[in-house]
Design a protein around this motif. Structure first.
Motif, PDB file in Angstrom:
ATOM      1  N   ALA A 104       0.828  -1.208   0.000  1.00  0.00           N
ATOM      2  CA  ALA A 104       0.000   0.000   0.000  1.00  0.00           C
ATOM      3  C   ALA A 104       0.861   1.257   0.000  1.00  0.00           C
ATOM      4  CB  ALA A 104      -0.931  -0.014   1.218  1.00  0.00           C
ATOM      5  N   GLY A 105       1.924   1.259   0.792  1.00  0.00           N
ATOM      6  CA  GLY A 105       2.817   2.413   0.820  1.00  0.00           C
ATOM      7  C   GLY A 105       3.474   2.655  -0.528  1.00  0.00           C
ATOM      8  N   ALA A 106       3.969   1.580  -1.152  1.00  0.00           N
ATOM      9  CA  ALA A 106       4.645   1.718  -2.442  1.00  0.00           C
ATOM     10  C   ALA A 106       3.685   2.153  -3.537  1.00  0.00           C
ATOM     11  CB  ALA A 106       5.314   0.388  -2.813  1.00  0.00           C
ATOM     12  N   VAL A 107       2.494   1.545  -3.579  1.00  0.00           N
ATOM     13  CA  VAL A 107       1.531   1.880  -4.628  1.00  0.00           C
ATOM     14  C   VAL A 107       1.054   3.322  -4.476  1.00  0.00           C
ATOM     15  CG1 VAL A 107      -0.756   1.343  -5.552  1.00  0.00           C
ATOM     16  CG2 VAL A 107       0.819  -0.509  -4.957  1.00  0.00           C
ATOM     17  N   THR A 108       0.840   3.768  -3.244  1.00  0.00           N
ATOM     18  CA  THR A 108       0.465   5.166  -3.014  1.00  0.00           C
ATOM     19  C   THR A 108       1.540   6.103  -3.546  1.00  0.00           C
ATOM     20  OG1 THR A 108      -0.807   4.556  -1.046  1.00  0.00           O
ATOM     21  CG2 THR A 108      -0.130   6.863  -1.253  1.00  0.00           C
ATOM     22  N   ALA A 109       2.803   5.771  -3.265  1.00  0.00           N
ATOM     23  CA  ALA A 109       3.903   6.618  -3.731  1.00  0.00           C
ATOM     24  C   ALA A 109       3.982   6.656  -5.256  1.00  0.00           C
ATOM     25  CB  ALA A 109       5.222   6.111  -3.147  1.00  0.00           C
ATOM     26  N   ILE A 110       3.749   5.505  -5.904  1.00  0.00           N
ATOM     27  CA  ILE A 110       3.854   5.439  -7.365  1.00  0.00           C
ATOM     28  C   ILE A 110       2.688   6.147  -8.040  1.00  0.00           C
ATOM     29  CG2 ILE A 110       3.855   3.881  -9.348  1.00  0.00           C
ATOM     30  CD1 ILE A 110       5.248   1.806  -7.561  1.00  0.00           C
ATOM     31  N   ALA A 168      -7.940  -3.906  -0.805  1.00  0.00           N
ATOM     32  CA  ALA A 168      -8.975  -3.112  -1.468  1.00  0.00           C
ATOM     33  C   ALA A 168      -8.443  -1.728  -1.827  1.00  0.00           C
ATOM     34  CB  ALA A 168     -10.203  -2.996  -0.564  1.00  0.00           C
ATOM     35  N   MET A 169      -7.640  -1.152  -0.938  1.00  0.00           N
ATOM     36  CA  MET A 169      -7.067   0.170  -1.201  1.00  0.00           C
ATOM     37  C   MET A 169      -6.144   0.131  -2.411  1.00  0.00           C
ATOM     38  SD  MET A 169      -4.540   2.343   1.304  1.00  0.00           S
ATOM     39  CE  MET A 169      -3.484   3.621   0.629  1.00  0.00           C
ATOM     40  N   VAL A 170      -5.309  -0.911  -2.493  1.00  0.00           N
ATOM     41  CA  VAL A 170      -4.399  -1.046  -3.629  1.00  0.00           C
ATOM     42  C   VAL A 170      -5.180  -1.196  -4.929  1.00  0.00           C
ATOM     43  CG1 VAL A 170      -2.697  -2.587  -4.702  1.00  0.00           C
ATOM     44  CG2 VAL A 170      -2.458  -1.937  -2.299  1.00  0.00           C
ATOM     45  N   ASN A 171      -6.234  -1.994  -4.911  1.00  0.00           N
ATOM     46  CA  ASN A 171      -7.060  -2.170  -6.110  1.00  0.00           C
ATOM     47  C   ASN A 171      -7.714  -0.852  -6.533  1.00  0.00           C
ATOM     48  OD1 ASN A 171      -6.493  -4.888  -6.395  1.00  0.00           O
ATOM     49  ND2 ASN A 171      -8.264  -5.546  -5.187  1.00  0.00           N
ATOM     50  N   PHE A 172      -8.158  -0.066  -5.546  1.00  0.00           N
ATOM     51  CA  PHE A 172      -8.755   1.228  -5.864  1.00  0.00           C
ATOM     52  C   PHE A 172      -7.736   2.148  -6.537  1.00  0.00           C
ATOM     53  CE2 PHE A 172      -9.326   5.672  -4.551  1.00  0.00           C
ATOM     54  CZ  PHE A 172     -10.523   5.956  -5.202  1.00  0.00           C
ATOM     55  N   LEU A 173      -6.508   2.173  -5.986  1.00  0.00           N
ATOM     56  CA  LEU A 173      -5.476   3.022  -6.573  1.00  0.00           C
ATOM     57  C   LEU A 173      -5.132   2.590  -7.995  1.00  0.00           C
ATOM     58  CD1 LEU A 173      -3.097   3.472  -3.497  1.00  0.00           C
ATOM     59  CD2 LEU A 173      -4.543   5.217  -4.562  1.00  0.00           C
ATOM     60  N   LEU A 174      -5.166   1.277  -8.242  1.00  0.00           N
ATOM     61  CA  LEU A 174      -4.889   0.787  -9.590  1.00  0.00           C
ATOM     62  C   LEU A 174      -5.935   1.269 -10.586  1.00  0.00           C
ATOM     63  CD1 LEU A 174      -3.651  -2.874  -8.989  1.00  0.00           C
ATOM     64  CD2 LEU A 174      -2.363  -1.002 -10.030  1.00  0.00           C
ATOM     65  N   THR A 175      -7.179   1.372 -10.126  1.00  0.00           N
ATOM     66  CA  THR A 175      -8.222   1.847 -11.040  1.00  0.00           C
ATOM     67  C   THR A 175      -8.065   3.326 -11.362  1.00  0.00           C
ATOM     68  OG1 THR A 175      -9.774   2.447  -9.258  1.00  0.00           O
ATOM     69  CG2 THR A 175      -9.854   0.171 -10.084  1.00  0.00           C
ATOM     70  N   ASP A 178      -3.025   5.444 -14.762  1.00  0.00           N
ATOM     71  CA  ASP A 178      -2.996   5.204 -16.191  1.00  0.00           C
ATOM     72  C   ASP A 178      -2.372   3.838 -16.466  1.00  0.00           C
ATOM     73  OD1 ASP A 178       0.017   5.515 -16.794  1.00  0.00           O
ATOM     74  OD2 ASP A 178      -0.463   7.353 -15.704  1.00  0.00           O
ATOM     75  N   ILE A 179      -2.476   3.388 -17.708  1.00  0.00           N
ATOM     76  CA  ILE A 179      -2.079   2.022 -18.039  1.00  0.00           C
ATOM     77  C   ILE A 179      -0.599   1.785 -17.768  1.00  0.00           C
ATOM     78  CG2 ILE A 179      -1.815   0.382 -19.943  1.00  0.00           C
ATOM     79  CD1 ILE A 179      -4.357   1.495 -21.148  1.00  0.00           C
ATOM     80  N   ARG A 180       0.239   2.728 -18.128  1.00  0.00           N
ATOM     81  CA  ARG A 180       1.682   2.539 -17.937  1.00  0.00           C
ATOM     82  C   ARG A 180       2.040   2.484 -16.461  1.00  0.00           C
ATOM     83  NH1 ARG A 180       5.479   6.173 -21.586  1.00  0.00           N
ATOM     84  NH2 ARG A 180       4.256   4.955 -23.083  1.00  0.00           N
ATOM     85  N   THR A 181       1.466   3.370 -15.678  1.00  0.00           N
ATOM     86  CA  THR A 181       1.731   3.351 -14.235  1.00  0.00           C
ATOM     87  C   THR A 181       1.204   2.072 -13.609  1.00  0.00           C
ATOM     88  OG1 THR A 181       1.598   5.770 -14.133  1.00  0.00           O
ATOM     89  CG2 THR A 181       1.364   4.572 -12.060  1.00  0.00           C
ATOM     90  N   ALA A 182       0.007   1.645 -14.022  1.00  0.00           N
ATOM     91  CA  ALA A 182      -0.561   0.409 -13.489  1.00  0.00           C
ATOM     92  C   ALA A 182       0.325  -0.787 -13.807  1.00  0.00           C
ATOM     93  CB  ALA A 182      -1.962   0.197 -14.052  1.00  0.00           C
ATOM     94  N   ALA A 183       0.926  -0.804 -14.996  1.00  0.00           N
ATOM     95  CA  ALA A 183       1.822  -1.903 -15.366  1.00  0.00           C
ATOM     96  C   ALA A 183       3.043  -1.921 -14.450  1.00  0.00           C
ATOM     97  CB  ALA A 183       2.248  -1.770 -16.829  1.00  0.00           C
ATOM     98  N   ASP A 184       3.606  -0.743 -14.163  1.00  0.00           N
ATOM     99  CA  ASP A 184       4.751  -0.670 -13.238  1.00  0.00           C
ATOM    100  C   ASP A 184       4.368  -1.146 -11.844  1.00  0.00           C
ATOM    101  OD1 ASP A 184       6.287   0.351 -15.282  1.00  0.00           O
ATOM    102  OD2 ASP A 184       5.984   2.455 -14.689  1.00  0.00           O
ATOM    103  N   VAL A 185       3.166  -0.753 -11.414  1.00  0.00           N
ATOM    104  CA  VAL A 185       2.700  -1.162 -10.086  1.00  0.00           C
ATOM    105  C   VAL A 185       2.535  -2.671 -10.014  1.00  0.00           C
ATOM    106  CG1 VAL A 185       0.727  -1.085  -8.514  1.00  0.00           C
ATOM    107  CG2 VAL A 185       1.601   1.030  -9.522  1.00  0.00           C
ATOM    108  N   LEU A 186       1.959  -3.275 -11.048  1.00  0.00           N
ATOM    109  CA  LEU A 186       1.733  -4.718 -11.036  1.00  0.00           C
ATOM    110  C   LEU A 186       3.041  -5.495 -10.992  1.00  0.00           C
ATOM    111  CD1 LEU A 186      -1.244  -5.112 -13.534  1.00  0.00           C
ATOM    112  CD2 LEU A 186      -1.258  -5.508 -11.068  1.00  0.00           C
ATOM    113  N   VAL A 187       4.058  -5.011 -11.698  1.00  0.00           N
ATOM    114  CA  VAL A 187       5.368  -5.671 -11.637  1.00  0.00           C
ATOM    115  C   VAL A 187       5.903  -5.624 -10.211  1.00  0.00           C
ATOM    116  CG1 VAL A 187       7.776  -5.536 -12.389  1.00  0.00           C
ATOM    117  CG2 VAL A 187       5.936  -5.279 -14.055  1.00  0.00           C
TER     118      VAL A 187
END
Length: 341
Positions: A104-110, A168-175, A178-187
């Protein structure tokens, strides 16, 4: 019994060395042992480098193997400490929310701040520590562990609940990304060694130089705590302080490993049970070595074998540990039930 434990732990250490060597020397680009030592010597002394080979070994393969081994040791130790203290195989950073806090911390930062590199690792570290403090605060009110007492169960249940909320918070942030950022997050969320570097390896090694001695110091009191709180207190162990020290050390180990490579699934969860079955007893050194084995083996498969099966696709190491971890855990459960029957 002690000789058997030492022999089996030594066998695990040899296996780690062999897998480490395989990761560096073999794969899509092979290096002979003499060439490896020539490359290493030239790097350390400033001698003549081998074009291409020196870069691949020193900037790609070797730091990747080093970080893989170090995060495996950290996750294995963290899982072993939690599981031994709480006497529950479910008590690992994966289950009780520590890894989700880092995620959650990393995804929020990204996603929100556009962070990258060291900033993402720092955010993951901060998220893991914050969630650990929250879980520990909720679970207080009894002696953690205590032979499966209420406080130990509260810690696990609080962690599971917080992990679900953070997921749930991470999934919300993914939505919202943008597609490129979401791809980086998923990796990152899958756990990957693709961004391994000597800077990350140095920070991780420095953290383990501080945390492994702390785990060694706690190992003796932790074994006495297995006798029960009253018996441990009668033998001079400060129960509350020892349990707090174990929690802090285990959380820090999981946090620095997650910050370095992402939440590599199932390593902390499986290392302890596998080590216990292999050595016949709970052993923190064996748990650490099994953790390193899991990561090194999974990364070798992800980087070298999976591309042959998937038309060149290189998988994150966490995909392999996640895919193989669940059925292996079920196998451990089935064989344990047969043994107890």
């Amino acid at each position: 019994m002690l000789n058997a434990l030492l022999n089996r732990t030594a066998a695990l250490a040899i296996a780690v060395v062999l897998l480490f060597a395989a990761g560096v020397l073999l794969g899509s680009y092979t290096v002979t042992i003499p060439d490896f030592f020539r490359i290493l010597s030239a790097h350390l002394t400033g001698g003549e480098k081998i074009p291409g080979a020196s870069f691949i070994v020193m900037e790609t393969k070797l730091p990747r193997a080093v970080i893989g081994a170090l995060i495996g040791i950290a996750f294995g130790l963290s899982g072993g400490l939690f599981q031994t203290m709480l006497r529950n195989p479910l008590a690992s950073p994966d289950v009780i929310g520590i890894s989700y806090g880092a995620s959650a911390g990393a995804v929020t930062a990204i996603v929100i701040f556009g962070a990258s590199g060291a900033a993402v690792s720092g955010a993951a570290l901060g998220g893991a520590i914050a969630v650990a403090a929250l879980i520990y605060g909720i679970s207080r009110g009894g002696s953690l562990g205590g032979g499966g007492g209420a406080a130990g169960n509260r810690l696990i249940l609080a962690g599971v609940g917080i992990a679900a909320a953070l997921h749930a918070m991470v999934n919300f942030l993914l939505t919202r990304a943008d597609i490129r950022t979401a791809a980086d997050v998923l990796v990152w969320l899958n756990g990957s060694l693709n961004s391994a570097s000597w800077d990350r390896a140095g920070v991780l090694a420095l953290a383990l130089l501080l945390l492994i001695p702390a785990a060694v110091l706690l190992a003796g009191p932790l074994r006495i705590l297995e006798l029960g709180d009253d018996a441990a207190a009668g033998l001079g162990i400060r129960v509350g302080r020892t349990r707090l020290g174990v929690v802090m050390t285990a959380v820090a180990l999981a946090a620095v490993a997650t910050a370095a490579a992402g939440p590599v699934a199932f390593v902390a969860f499986l290392a302890g049970p596998i080590a216990r079955r292999f050595t016949g007893t709970a052993s923190l050194p064996a748990s650490a070595l099994v953790g390193a084995l899991i990561v090194l083996a999974a990364d070798y498969f992800a980087a070298n074998i999976a591309p042959l099966l998937l038309d060149g696709t290189v998988l994150p190491v966490g995909v392999i540990t996640g895919a193989l971890g669940a059925p292996f855990l079920l196998w451990l459960l089935v064989t344990s039930n047969r043994k107890d029957a």
